[in-house]
Motif scaffolding. Structure first.
Motif, PDB file in Angstrom:
ATOM      1  N   PRO A 292      19.582  69.273  22.636  1.00 25.22           N
ATOM      2  CA  PRO A 292      20.247  70.107  21.618  1.00 25.22           C
ATOM      3  C   PRO A 292      21.489  69.409  21.053  1.00 25.22           C
ATOM      4  O   PRO A 292      21.990  68.435  21.617  1.00 25.22           O
ATOM      5  N   ALA A 293      21.971  69.927  19.947  1.00 24.89           N
ATOM      6  CA  ALA A 293      23.090  69.315  19.220  1.00 24.89           C
ATOM      7  C   ALA A 293      24.344  69.099  20.077  1.00 24.89           C
ATOM      8  O   ALA A 293      24.998  68.053  19.937  1.00 24.89           O
ATOM      9  N   PRO A 294      24.730  70.028  20.957  1.00 27.88           N
ATOM     10  CA  PRO A 294      25.947  69.768  21.744  1.00 27.88           C
ATOM     11  C   PRO A 294      25.874  68.492  22.584  1.00 27.88           C
ATOM     12  O   PRO A 294      26.901  67.871  22.860  1.00 27.88           O
ATOM     13  N   ALA A 295      24.685  68.089  22.974  1.00 23.18           N
ATOM     14  CA  ALA A 295      24.560  66.853  23.750  1.00 23.18           C
ATOM     15  C   ALA A 295      24.977  65.640  22.906  1.00 23.18           C
ATOM     16  O   ALA A 295      25.515  64.668  23.437  1.00 23.18           O
ATOM     17  N   TYR A 296      24.748  65.708  21.612  1.00 20.45           N
ATOM     18  CA  TYR A 296      25.126  64.596  20.746  1.00 20.45           C
ATOM     19  C   TYR A 296      26.641  64.533  20.537  1.00 20.45           C
ATOM     20  O   TYR A 296      27.179  63.473  20.243  1.00 20.45           O
ATOM     21  N   PHE A 297      27.315  65.659  20.689  1.00 22.24           N
ATOM     22  CA  PHE A 297      28.772  65.652  20.561  1.00 22.24           C
ATOM     23  C   PHE A 297      29.422  64.903  21.722  1.00 22.24           C
ATOM     24  O   PHE A 297      30.507  64.345  21.574  1.00 22.24           O
ATOM     25  N   VAL A 298      28.776  64.873  22.871  1.00 26.89           N
ATOM     26  CA  VAL A 298      29.310  64.125  24.011  1.00 26.89           C
ATOM     27  C   VAL A 298      29.314  62.623  23.692  1.00 26.89           C
ATOM     28  O   VAL A 298      30.164  61.882  24.182  1.00 26.89           O
ATOM     29  N   CYS A 299      28.398  62.204  22.841  1.00 25.09           N
ATOM     30  CA  CYS A 299      28.348  60.792  22.449  1.00 25.09           C
ATOM     31  C   CYS A 299      29.609  60.367  21.707  1.00 25.09           C
ATOM     32  O   CYS A 299      29.947  59.186  21.693  1.00 25.09           O
ATOM     33  N   MET A 300      30.295  61.328  21.109  1.00 20.86           N
ATOM     34  CA  MET A 300      31.513  61.005  20.373  1.00 20.86           C
ATOM     35  C   MET A 300      32.647  60.583  21.298  1.00 20.86           C
ATOM     36  O   MET A 300      33.687  60.115  20.842  1.00 20.86           O
ATOM     37  N   LEU A 301      32.440  60.724  22.597  1.00 21.65           N
ATOM     38  CA  LEU A 301      33.448  60.263  23.545  1.00 21.65           C
ATOM     39  C   LEU A 301      33.624  58.750  23.486  1.00 21.65           C
ATOM     40  O   LEU A 301      34.669  58.238  23.899  1.00 21.65           O
ATOM     41  N   MET A 302      32.623  58.036  22.978  1.00 20.86           N
ATOM     42  CA  MET A 302      32.780  56.587  22.831  1.00 20.86           C
ATOM     43  C   MET A 302      33.956  56.286  21.916  1.00 20.86           C
ATOM     44  O   MET A 302      34.813  55.450  22.228  1.00 20.86           O
ATOM     45  N   GLY A 303      34.017  56.968  20.781  1.00 21.63           N
ATOM     46  CA  GLY A 303      35.115  56.758  19.843  1.00 21.63           C
ATOM     47  C   GLY A 303      36.447  57.212  20.401  1.00 21.63           C
ATOM     48  O   GLY A 303      37.475  56.557  20.204  1.00 21.63           O
ATOM     49  N   VAL A 304      36.437  58.324  21.112  1.00 20.03           N
ATOM     50  CA  VAL A 304      37.669  58.829  21.718  1.00 20.03           C
ATOM     51  C   VAL A 304      38.185  57.836  22.759  1.00 20.03           C
ATOM     52  O   VAL A 304      39.375  57.527  22.809  1.00 20.03           O
ATOM     53  N   GLY A 305      37.280  57.324  23.593  1.00 17.56           N
ATOM     54  CA  GLY A 305      37.674  56.350  24.606  1.00 17.56           C
ATOM     55  C   GLY A 305      38.219  55.077  23.992  1.00 17.56           C
ATOM     56  O   GLY A 305      39.199  54.505  24.478  1.00 17.56           O
ATOM     57  N   PHE A 306      37.592  54.644  22.912  1.00 15.64           N
ATOM     58  CA  PHE A 306      38.075  53.447  22.223  1.00 15.64           C
ATOM     59  C   PHE A 306      39.471  53.680  21.672  1.00 15.64           C
ATOM     60  O   PHE A 306      40.351  52.807  21.772  1.00 15.64           O
ATOM     61  N   ALA A 307      39.713  54.855  21.096  1.00 13.00           N
ATOM     62  CA  ALA A 307      41.031  55.164  20.537  1.00 13.00           C
ATOM     63  C   ALA A 307      42.097  55.240  21.631  1.00 13.00           C
ATOM     64  O   ALA A 307      43.217  54.752  21.450  1.00 13.00           O
ATOM     65  N   VAL A 308      41.754  55.833  22.773  1.00 10.30           N
ATOM     66  CA  VAL A 308      42.712  55.932  23.880  1.00 10.30           C
ATOM     67  C   VAL A 308      43.047  54.534  24.407  1.00 10.30           C
ATOM     68  O   VAL A 308      44.212  54.209  24.650  1.00 10.30           O
ATOM     69  N   ALA A 309      42.032  53.691  24.570  1.00 11.06           N
ATOM     70  CA  ALA A 309      42.265  52.328  25.043  1.00 11.06           C
ATOM     71  C   ALA A 309      43.090  51.525  24.035  1.00 11.06           C
ATOM     72  O   ALA A 309      43.993  50.766  24.423  1.00 11.06           O
ATOM     73  N   ALA A 310      42.815  51.705  22.755  1.00 14.90           N
ATOM     74  CA  ALA A 310      43.596  51.007  21.728  1.00 14.90           C
ATOM     75  C   ALA A 310      45.046  51.469  21.752  1.00 14.90           C
ATOM     76  O   ALA A 310      45.970  50.661  21.579  1.00 14.90           O
ATOM     77  N   GLY A 311      45.262  52.761  21.992  1.00  9.57           N
ATOM     78  CA  GLY A 311      46.622  53.263  22.121  1.00  9.57           C
ATOM     79  C   GLY A 311      47.348  52.635  23.301  1.00  9.57           C
ATOM     80  O   GLY A 311      48.542  52.349  23.228  1.00  9.57           O
ATOM     81  N   GLY A 312      46.629  52.403  24.393  1.00  8.45           N
ATOM     82  CA  GLY A 312      47.222  51.735  25.553  1.00  8.45           C
ATOM     83  C   GLY A 312      47.591  50.298  25.258  1.00  8.45           C
ATOM     84  O   GLY A 312      48.640  49.808  25.702  1.00  8.45           O
ATOM     85  N   VAL A 313      46.755  49.621  24.500  1.00  5.98           N
ATOM     86  CA  VAL A 313      47.054  48.231  24.131  1.00  5.98           C
ATOM     87  C   VAL A 313      48.281  48.178  23.228  1.00  5.98           C
ATOM     88  O   VAL A 313      49.166  47.328  23.404  1.00  5.98           O
ATOM     89  N   VAL A 314      48.355  49.101  22.268  1.00  3.88           N
ATOM     90  CA  VAL A 314      49.511  49.149  21.371  1.00  3.88           C
ATOM     91  C   VAL A 314      50.776  49.475  22.156  1.00  3.88           C
ATOM     92  O   VAL A 314      51.843  48.887  21.916  1.00  3.88           O
ATOM     93  N   ARG A 315      50.675  50.378  23.115  1.00  4.14           N
ATOM     94  CA  ARG A 315      51.845  50.733  23.930  1.00  4.14           C
ATOM     95  C   ARG A 315      52.318  49.536  24.754  1.00  4.14           C
ATOM     96  O   ARG A 315      53.521  49.284  24.870  1.00  4.14           O
TER      97      ARG A 315
END
Length: 84
Positions: A42-65
């Protein structure tokens, strides 16, 4: 690398990596039924895939910090350096 700046963004990078891996695993799991010919998730399972982008953004924020902390340390060291 100094001990003062070594941990500035390390935790964010690690957390971002874990979130990214969860999203990547979710992507593999949700895309597999499309190739196997089974019923898709179902569609909600595909929303979990968006965690890839969230994880990338969090890691990029750590690199910038980390970079900002190193830059601040370098500037303060340059100010405190003896003038010749």
């Amino acid at each position: 690398m100094n001990t003062e700046t070594s941990g500035a963004g390390d935790l964010l990078v690690r957390i971002g990596g874990v979130i990214f891996l969860v999203g990547a695993l979710a992507t593999l799991v949700t895309v597999a039924p499309l190739f196997l010919g089974t019923e898709p998730f179902p569609a909600p399972a595909y929303f979990v895939c968006m965690l890839m982008g969230v994880g990338f953004a969090v890691a990029a924020g750590g690199v910038v910090r980390s970079a900002a902390a190193q830059r601040r340390e370098a500037r303060s060291a340059a100010r405190n350096a003896p003038v010749r």
